[in-house]
Design a protein around this motif. Structure first.
Motif, PDB file in Angstrom:
ATOM      1  N   PRO A   1      10.815   6.044  -7.436  1.00  0.00           N
ATOM      2  CA  PRO A   1      11.137   5.971  -6.006  1.00  0.00           C
ATOM      3  C   PRO A   1      11.150   7.325  -5.314  1.00  0.00           C
ATOM      4  O   PRO A   1      11.094   7.392  -4.079  1.00  0.00           O
ATOM      5  CB  PRO A   1      12.529   5.319  -5.992  1.00  0.00           C
ATOM      6  CG  PRO A   1      13.097   5.576  -7.346  1.00  0.00           C
ATOM      7  CD  PRO A   1      11.931   5.586  -8.292  1.00  0.00           C
ATOM      8  N   ASN A   2      11.182   8.404  -6.096  1.00  0.00           N
ATOM      9  CA  ASN A   2      11.273   9.741  -5.513  1.00  0.00           C
ATOM     10  C   ASN A   2       9.944  10.471  -5.428  1.00  0.00           C
ATOM     11  O   ASN A   2       9.907  11.647  -5.064  1.00  0.00           O
ATOM     12  CB  ASN A   2      12.274  10.580  -6.320  1.00  0.00           C
ATOM     13  CG  ASN A   2      13.668   9.989  -6.302  1.00  0.00           C
ATOM     14  OD1 ASN A   2      14.153   9.574  -5.254  1.00  0.00           O
ATOM     15  ND2 ASN A   2      14.312   9.920  -7.456  1.00  0.00           N
ATOM     16  N   GLY A   3       8.854   9.797  -5.747  1.00  0.00           N
ATOM     17  CA  GLY A   3       7.542  10.443  -5.653  1.00  0.00           C
ATOM     18  C   GLY A   3       6.656  10.063  -6.817  1.00  0.00           C
ATOM     19  O   GLY A   3       7.072   9.356  -7.742  1.00  0.00           O
ATOM     20  N   THR A   4       5.414  10.530  -6.805  1.00  0.00           N
ATOM     21  CA  THR A   4       4.449  10.189  -7.855  1.00  0.00           C
ATOM     22  C   THR A   4       4.867  10.785  -9.196  1.00  0.00           C
ATOM     23  O   THR A   4       5.143  11.987  -9.278  1.00  0.00           O
ATOM     24  CB  THR A   4       3.051  10.729  -7.491  1.00  0.00           C
ATOM     25  OG1 THR A   4       2.690  10.277  -6.198  1.00  0.00           O
ATOM     26  CG2 THR A   4       2.021  10.281  -8.510  1.00  0.00           C
ATOM     27  N   PRO A   5       4.942   9.996 -10.259  1.00  0.00           N
ATOM     28  CA  PRO A   5       5.191  10.569 -11.593  1.00  0.00           C
ATOM     29  C   PRO A   5       4.103  11.583 -11.933  1.00  0.00           C
ATOM     30  O   PRO A   5       2.910  11.323 -11.755  1.00  0.00           O
ATOM     31  CB  PRO A   5       5.127   9.347 -12.513  1.00  0.00           C
ATOM     32  CG  PRO A   5       5.451   8.182 -11.622  1.00  0.00           C
ATOM     33  CD  PRO A   5       4.853   8.526 -10.297  1.00  0.00           C
ATOM     34  N   LEU A  43       0.826  -1.205   0.000  1.00  0.00           N
ATOM     35  CA  LEU A  43       0.000   0.000   0.000  1.00  0.00           C
ATOM     36  C   LEU A  43       0.862   1.259   0.000  1.00  0.00           C
ATOM     37  O   LEU A  43       0.572   2.230  -0.705  1.00  0.00           O
ATOM     38  CB  LEU A  43      -0.926  -0.013   1.224  1.00  0.00           C
ATOM     39  CG  LEU A  43      -1.874   1.180   1.386  1.00  0.00           C
ATOM     40  CD1 LEU A  43      -2.841   1.249   0.213  1.00  0.00           C
ATOM     41  CD2 LEU A  43      -2.645   1.061   2.707  1.00  0.00           C
ATOM     42  N   THR A  44       1.941   1.249   0.781  1.00  0.00           N
ATOM     43  CA  THR A  44       2.783   2.441   0.889  1.00  0.00           C
ATOM     44  C   THR A  44       3.538   2.746  -0.407  1.00  0.00           C
ATOM     45  O   THR A  44       3.990   3.881  -0.599  1.00  0.00           O
ATOM     46  CB  THR A  44       3.806   2.269   2.028  1.00  0.00           C
ATOM     47  OG1 THR A  44       4.527   1.050   1.838  1.00  0.00           O
ATOM     48  CG2 THR A  44       3.108   2.235   3.378  1.00  0.00           C
ATOM     49  N   ASN A  45       3.680   1.765  -1.292  1.00  0.00           N
ATOM     50  CA  ASN A  45       4.410   1.986  -2.542  1.00  0.00           C
ATOM     51  C   ASN A  45       3.495   2.384  -3.694  1.00  0.00           C
ATOM     52  O   ASN A  45       3.991   2.788  -4.759  1.00  0.00           O
ATOM     53  CB  ASN A  45       5.183   0.721  -2.929  1.00  0.00           C
ATOM     54  CG  ASN A  45       6.305   0.412  -1.951  1.00  0.00           C
ATOM     55  OD1 ASN A  45       6.919   1.315  -1.386  1.00  0.00           O
ATOM     56  ND2 ASN A  45       6.568  -0.876  -1.728  1.00  0.00           N
TER      57      ASN A  45
END
Length: 552
Positions: free
Chosen positions: A462-466, A185-187
């Motif tokens: 990995p650094n945030g939502t595209p 869920l967190t990913n």
């Protein structure tokens, strides 16, 4: 802005429907591995026929590249030679940094899987939420009381839309349920995607769907192999690659099980007799002794320096191979605790018993760790119009779990990923309902229909939502759905170049891969003579702002 709506419960036989449907007994479900037989198809003859109808999971032959070509451009050095050999290692082409591009994985669902409507929502000109007619959704397998345009009277929102992954799925999508089963869920907040409504021919591997050669031309490469695929074909998958992109020198190596992965590197008998470190030391010593002898002789060949370099590089490459891959756990997905075991993506039991999970793990292990630049995972048996809905739901769920595993592995190793899903043609429903537990009250798949086809891709950052391109939600919606469908649930073939030309669909995918690196301006260099149009039109075919700055 992402919105998550509650997951609806599966429809039961007692559910009341808002429109009339034909009540006909449906065929029993096939298991996820059972072969499919069709009265309206001839007997399977070709290898592609057998894969599409689920008679075989993939080829078993192995085709590898030459030893020298395997180690040309590694992305990362997983260990380090002695300082006096590092400069020689660089001169021999064993670079410590390689392509540095976003890993790329294709899911090729052989046979004509449903993607639009019942899995990924596809709408009209305004994007995914520009809803189709009830008849259009029925054609795509959704009965009138499960269509996304219906609002819950208590909330005013549709219970049949889920945007948890950015891209809008039907909330009872089997793909989505499978992805959620494997992706934490967190990913999920770091995932976004886009859908491309596009026709392709039914039940044939002759669709040039596979973009991997184009992805390599965009810069993707690996430290062991350039391209891999779960089938021994020119594309590495069921569908073909565009003929003008095929490069025989980088033909994908067949990888569909852990033994294929571990068989890529042979460090010889020295590892086992000695420790890995001692084996490397011995090889380094051999190289130094050889170098001293070479410096004392003249080979009497005009290309004396070239010959000496070949000998030097052979020894230093052998030392480097042992240094990086002498430990079998470096490559073996079965020994990777992130992939298999307690706390792994797959339990030991399900990994041991499921060939598709083994195939997926083998490809994602190589691609996500930079050993290969891009990989194709072919899953067979998606020609599932067999007189019920349940067979398709079971197989879509299985494919979703494999997709989710790739996204979860990307998250756990901290790497970005572009994952592309395509199929040869699609299916349609005539409105008959399968009320079995696995049929979930949805429309029975009746036959093949290329006009309901679509492809989609998901991006993990990995650094945030595209982030979608566009200043507001209406503009972003146009970039999340590249093209559109007519109200009747069929592809509008004039909506994009890709809509009625699979070669141009591949060009669109390569464009979007470049755009994730901020390199969409390279499209004419990477694909000379492409048919995507001028700069303004190319912008309209691009979904996301860059997630990396050229390199990762």
């Amino acid at each position: 802005m992402k919105k998550t709506y509650s997951m609806p419960k599966a429809k039961t036989q007692s559910a009341k429907r808002s429109f009339s449907t034909r009540c006909t007994k449906v065929a029993p479900a096939h298991t996820k591995d059972a072969p499919l037989l069709h009265n309206d198809h001839g007997k399977p003859i070709t290898r592609r026929d057998f894969i599409a109808q689920g008679f075989c999971a993939g080829a078993t032959a192995f085709a590898g590249a030459s030893v020298l070509s395997l180690f040309a451009n590694p992305r990362k050095a997983y260990a380090q030679l002695s300082p006096d050999l590092e400069a020689l290692k660089q001169s021999c082409g064993i670079a410590t940094q390689g392509a540095g591009k976003i890993p790329f994985i294709v899911f090729d669902l052989a046979g004509g899987a449903n993607i639009a409507g019942s899995n990924v929502l596809v709408g009209g000109r305004g994007g995914q939420m520009d809803f189709l007619s009830a008849q259009g959704y029925s054609r795509q397998g959704l009965p009138g009381d499960m269509i996304p345009s219906i609002a819950n009277p208590d909330t005013g929102l549709s219970d049949f839309i889920n945007t948890e992954l950015g891209l809008a799925f039907h909330s009872d999508s089997a793909f989505l349920r499978g992805i959620q089963d494997k992706l934490a869920l967190t990913n999920r907040a770091n995932v976004n995607g886009a859908v491309i409504p596009a026709r392709s021919e039914n039940d044939t591997g002759n669709n040039p769907h596979n973009p991997m050669y184009g992805i390599h031309k965009a810069g993707a490469d690996g430290s062991l192999l350039t391209l891999i695929g779960s089938r021994n074909s020119d594309s590495g998958g069921n569908s073909m690659a565009p003929a003008d992109l095929i490069d025989a020198a980088i033909r994908p190596t067949k990888v569909d099980r852990p033994s294929d992965v571990t068989g890529l590197v042979d460090t010889g008998d020295l590892v086992g007799l000695l420790s890995q470190d001692d084996s490397v030391a011995v090889m380094e010593s051999i190289q130094r002794i050889s170098d001293m002898k070479l410096n004392r002789v003249n080979t009497q060949i005009s290309s004396d320096d070239v010959l000496k370099d070949l000998v030097r590089c052979a020894y230093v490459k052998s030392a480097d191979i042992t240094d990086r891959f002498g430990d079998p756990s470096t490559l073996n997905p079965e020994l990777d605790p992130v992939i298999v075991g307690d706390g792994g993506i797959f339990s030991a039991e399900e990994f041991a018993s499921d060939r598709e999970f083994q195939k997926t793990a083998s490809v994602m292990k190589l691609v996500m760790n930079g050993f290969a630049g891009a990989g194709t995972i072919t899953m067979g048996g998606y020609d599932y119009h067999v007189g019920n809905r349940s067979t398709g739901e079971i197989r879509d769920l299985h494919a979703g779990r494999c997709m989710g595993a790739c996204l979860e592995y990307a998250a756990r190793v901290g790497m970005p990923l572009m994952m592309y899903v395509c199929s040869d043609g699609s299916v349609f429903s005539n409105g008959m309902i399968d009320n079995s537990a696995d049929g979930r009250g949805k429309g029975v798949w009746t036959g093949d229909n290329s006009s309901t086809a679509a492809s989609f891709f998901l991006v993990y950052n990995p650094n945030g939502t595209p982030q979608l391109i566009g200043a507001d939600q209406s503009q972003q919606a146009m970039h999340q759905q590249l093209g559109y469908m007519r109200s009747d649930g069929s592809v509008e073939t004039a909506s994009t170049p890709a809509a009625n030309n699979v070669n141009l669909l591949v060009e669109t995918v390569v464009l979007n891969y470049l755009a994730l690196h901020g390199e969409q301006g390279r499209i004419n260099e990477v694909l000379p003579g492409n048919s995507l149009g001028n700069a303004n039109f190319i912008d309209s075919l691009t979904a996301f702002a860059p997630i990396v700055d050229g390199q990762i």
